[in-house]
Design a protein around this motif. Structure first.
Motif, PDB file in Angstrom:
ATOM      1  N   SER A   1       0.845  -1.196   0.000  1.00  0.00           N
ATOM      2  CA  SER A   1       0.000   0.000   0.000  1.00  0.00           C
ATOM      3  C   SER A   1       0.877   1.242   0.000  1.00  0.00           C
ATOM      4  N   MET A   2       0.270   2.360  -0.378  1.00  0.00           N
ATOM      5  CA  MET A   2       0.991   3.627  -0.362  1.00  0.00           C
ATOM      6  C   MET A   2       0.034   4.757  -0.044  1.00  0.00           C
ATOM      7  N   VAL A   3       0.477   5.641   0.855  1.00  0.00           N
ATOM      8  CA  VAL A   3      -0.309   6.809   1.246  1.00  0.00           C
ATOM      9  C   VAL A   3       0.292   8.042   0.578  1.00  0.00           C
ATOM     10  N   THR A   4      -0.548   8.813  -0.134  1.00  0.00           N
ATOM     11  CA  THR A   4      -0.109  10.034  -0.800  1.00  0.00           C
ATOM     12  C   THR A   4      -0.834  11.222  -0.183  1.00  0.00           C
ATOM     13  N   PRO A   5      -0.129  12.073   0.560  1.00  0.00           N
ATOM     14  CA  PRO A   5      -0.802  13.224   1.177  1.00  0.00           C
ATOM     15  C   PRO A   5      -0.961  14.376   0.196  1.00  0.00           C
ATOM     16  N   ALA A   6      -2.017  15.148   0.371  1.00  0.00           N
ATOM     17  CA  ALA A   6      -2.207  16.380  -0.385  1.00  0.00           C
ATOM     18  C   ALA A   6      -1.495  17.501   0.368  1.00  0.00           C
ATOM     19  N   ILE A   7      -0.406  17.997  -0.218  1.00  0.00           N
ATOM     20  CA  ILE A   7       0.386  19.054   0.420  1.00  0.00           C
ATOM     21  C   ILE A   7      -0.107  20.400  -0.097  1.00  0.00           C
ATOM     22  N   VAL A   8      -0.851  21.106   0.738  1.00  0.00           N
ATOM     23  CA  VAL A   8      -1.447  22.382   0.349  1.00  0.00           C
ATOM     24  C   VAL A   8      -1.046  23.437   1.376  1.00  0.00           C
ATOM     25  N   SER A   9      -0.259  24.398   0.947  1.00  0.00           N
ATOM     26  CA  SER A   9       0.203  25.437   1.881  1.00  0.00           C
ATOM     27  C   SER A   9      -0.963  26.189   2.498  1.00  0.00           C
ATOM     28  N   GLY A  10      -2.031  26.364   1.722  1.00  0.00           N
ATOM     29  CA  GLY A  10      -3.186  27.125   2.202  1.00  0.00           C
ATOM     30  C   GLY A  10      -3.995  26.427   3.272  1.00  0.00           C
ATOM     31  N   LEU A  11      -3.726  25.138   3.540  1.00  0.00           N
ATOM     32  CA  LEU A  11      -4.430  24.426   4.612  1.00  0.00           C
ATOM     33  C   LEU A  11      -3.829  24.700   5.986  1.00  0.00           C
TER      34      LEU A  11
ATOM     35  N   ILE B   1      -7.147  20.334   9.199  1.00  0.00           N
ATOM     36  CA  ILE B   1      -7.671  19.294   8.323  1.00  0.00           C
ATOM     37  C   ILE B   1      -6.564  18.853   7.378  1.00  0.00           C
ATOM     38  N   SER B   2      -6.615  17.591   6.945  1.00  0.00           N
ATOM     39  CA  SER B   2      -5.666  17.081   5.962  1.00  0.00           C
ATOM     40  C   SER B   2      -6.351  15.999   5.143  1.00  0.00           C
ATOM     41  N   LEU B   3      -5.753  15.676   3.997  1.00  0.00           N
ATOM     42  CA  LEU B   3      -6.354  14.751   3.049  1.00  0.00           C
ATOM     43  C   LEU B   3      -5.278  13.873   2.437  1.00  0.00           C
ATOM     44  N   VAL B   4      -5.583  12.579   2.274  1.00  0.00           N
ATOM     45  CA  VAL B   4      -4.631  11.654   1.663  1.00  0.00           C
ATOM     46  C   VAL B   4      -5.354  10.733   0.689  1.00  0.00           C
ATOM     47  N   ARG B   5      -4.589  10.198  -0.257  1.00  0.00           N
ATOM     48  CA  ARG B   5      -5.037   9.100  -1.111  1.00  0.00           C
ATOM     49  C   ARG B   5      -4.303   7.847  -0.649  1.00  0.00           C
ATOM     50  N   ILE B   6      -5.007   6.720  -0.606  1.00  0.00           N
ATOM     51  CA  ILE B   6      -4.388   5.449  -0.213  1.00  0.00           C
ATOM     52  C   ILE B   6      -4.615   4.438  -1.329  1.00  0.00           C
ATOM     53  N   ASP B   7      -3.513   3.886  -1.839  1.00  0.00           N
ATOM     54  CA  ASP B   7      -3.574   2.853  -2.877  1.00  0.00           C
ATOM     55  C   ASP B   7      -3.230   1.499  -2.267  1.00  0.00           C
ATOM     56  N   PHE B   8      -3.927   0.461  -2.751  1.00  0.00           N
ATOM     57  CA  PHE B   8      -3.735  -0.899  -2.244  1.00  0.00           C
ATOM     58  C   PHE B   8      -3.504  -1.852  -3.416  1.00  0.00           C
ATOM     59  N   ALA B   9      -2.472  -2.681  -3.300  1.00  0.00           N
ATOM     60  CA  ALA B   9      -2.231  -3.723  -4.297  1.00  0.00           C
ATOM     61  C   ALA B   9      -3.329  -4.778  -4.197  1.00  0.00           C
ATOM     62  N   PRO B  10      -3.584  -5.506  -5.295  1.00  0.00           N
ATOM     63  CA  PRO B  10      -4.645  -6.528  -5.265  1.00  0.00           C
ATOM     64  C   PRO B  10      -4.436  -7.573  -4.172  1.00  0.00           C
ATOM     65  N   TYR B  11      -5.455  -7.787  -3.417  1.00  0.00           N
ATOM     66  CA  TYR B  11      -5.591  -8.811  -2.372  1.00  0.00           C
ATOM     67  C   TYR B  11      -4.607  -8.691  -1.211  1.00  0.00           C
ATOM     68  N   VAL B  12      -3.362  -8.342  -1.471  1.00  0.00           N
ATOM     69  CA  VAL B  12      -2.376  -8.310  -0.391  1.00  0.00           C
ATOM     70  C   VAL B  12      -2.156  -6.907   0.171  1.00  0.00           C
ATOM     71  N   GLY B  13      -2.788  -5.899  -0.417  1.00  0.00           N
ATOM     72  CA  GLY B  13      -2.527  -4.528   0.021  1.00  0.00           C
ATOM     73  C   GLY B  13      -3.083  -4.246   1.401  1.00  0.00           C
ATOM     74  N   LEU B  14      -2.217  -3.824   2.303  1.00  0.00           N
ATOM     75  CA  LEU B  14      -2.604  -3.580   3.699  1.00  0.00           C
ATOM     76  C   LEU B  14      -2.089  -2.228   4.170  1.00  0.00           C
ATOM     77  N   ASN B  15      -2.976  -1.432   4.749  1.00  0.00           N
ATOM     78  CA  ASN B  15      -2.561  -0.272   5.530  1.00  0.00           C
ATOM     79  C   ASN B  15      -2.532  -0.759   6.979  1.00  0.00           C
ATOM     80  N   PRO B  16      -1.340  -1.054   7.514  1.00  0.00           N
ATOM     81  CA  PRO B  16      -1.235  -1.836   8.753  1.00  0.00           C
ATOM     82  C   PRO B  16      -1.863  -1.148   9.963  1.00  0.00           C
ATOM     83  N   LEU B  17      -2.014  -1.921  11.015  1.00  0.00           N
ATOM     84  CA  LEU B  17      -2.540  -1.406  12.283  1.00  0.00           C
ATOM     85  C   LEU B  17      -1.769  -0.160  12.703  1.00  0.00           C
ATOM     86  N   HIS B  18      -2.515   0.926  12.907  1.00  0.00           N
ATOM     87  CA  HIS B  18      -1.873   2.184  13.283  1.00  0.00           C
ATOM     88  C   HIS B  18      -2.880   3.068  14.006  1.00  0.00           C
TER      89      HIS B  18
END
Length: 225
Positions: free
Chosen positions: A77-87, A92-109
């Motif tokens: 998996s991969m987390v992509t944050p939206a870097i906005v100076s005006g925020l 508040i903050s915003l991210v995109r999270i991508d997951f590989a097929p079947y094995v993609g995990l955003n681990p316990l956190h």
């Protein structure tokens, strides 16, 4: 699909606006654009900000959340944050999270400073969180495109792709800097190592297993959300 991504992002920001005051303090000005160079900044209500007269639309823009993140890593998996100076200062903050097929995990956190609200736009995710002691109740759901799930502030949570295709989600968090503590990395990959006797006792494990776990954890993919 691109239109769906950006619609999801705007919906999340709207949904999260009422959560922001529960974490970061409310700003006392229209905006406070972050600056690195004090020569180009002014103090507004005690905060160093870009001179509002010099603000441009680009200060409130981030482009790139339509680009898939690289999931070729140990957790898929991969987390992509939206870097906005005006925020800056808006809580508040915003991210995109991508997951590989079947094995993609955003681990316990956990996020020590934020509640998270997540919307799935592609794929199928198994998600959940665990409540605090003494109950330690597990709340889980399987999410499909268009489904939204909330992870309360500070609680351990995860997202796991159980589908056979890539999965994509967007998450908004009720803090400009929500913080993230990836449980396995923090416990078994700390700098310096926690005494193995402590971990063996806490997890009721053989000390050799603890040593093996401590040797396996990494630090180059711990940007979890």
């Amino acid at each position: 699909m691109k239109a769906v991504y950006f619609l999801a992002a705007f919906v999340l920001l709207g949904l999260d606006s009422k959560l922001a005051s529960a974490s970061d303090p409310s700003p006392l000005q229209d905006f406070c654009i972050a600056v690195n160079d004090a020569k180009n900044g002014v103090f507004i209500n005690g905060k160093l900000c870009k001179d509002p007269k010099l603000a441009t639309p680009e200060d409130f823009l981030f482009s790139g959340l339509n680009i898939p993140g690289n999931t070729s890593n140990q957790v898929g998996s991969m987390v992509t944050p939206a870097i906005v100076s005006g925020l800056n200062t808006f809580g508040i903050s915003l991210v995109r999270i991508d997951f590989a097929p079947y094995v993609g995990l955003n681990p316990l956190h956990t996020h020590p400073r934020a509640t998270e609200i997540l919307v799935v736009v592609q794929g199928t995710l198994y998600v959940g969180f665990v409540t605090s002691n003494p109950d330690n109740r597990l709340f889980t759901k399987v999410l499909y495109p268009g489904d939204v799930f909330v992870f309360p502030l500070g609680l351990i949570h995860f997202q796991f792709n159980i589908g056979h295709t890539n999965a994509v989600a967007f998450a908004a968090l009720s803090s400009q800097n929500p913080g993230v503590v990836t449980i396995a990395n923090a416990v078994f990959g700390s700098d310096a190592d926690i005494n193995p006797d402590v971990l063996a006792k806490a997890f009721q494990l053989d000390k050799n297993i603890v040593n093996q776990l401590q040797s396996r954890f990494w630090s180059d993919n711990d940007n979890r959300n």
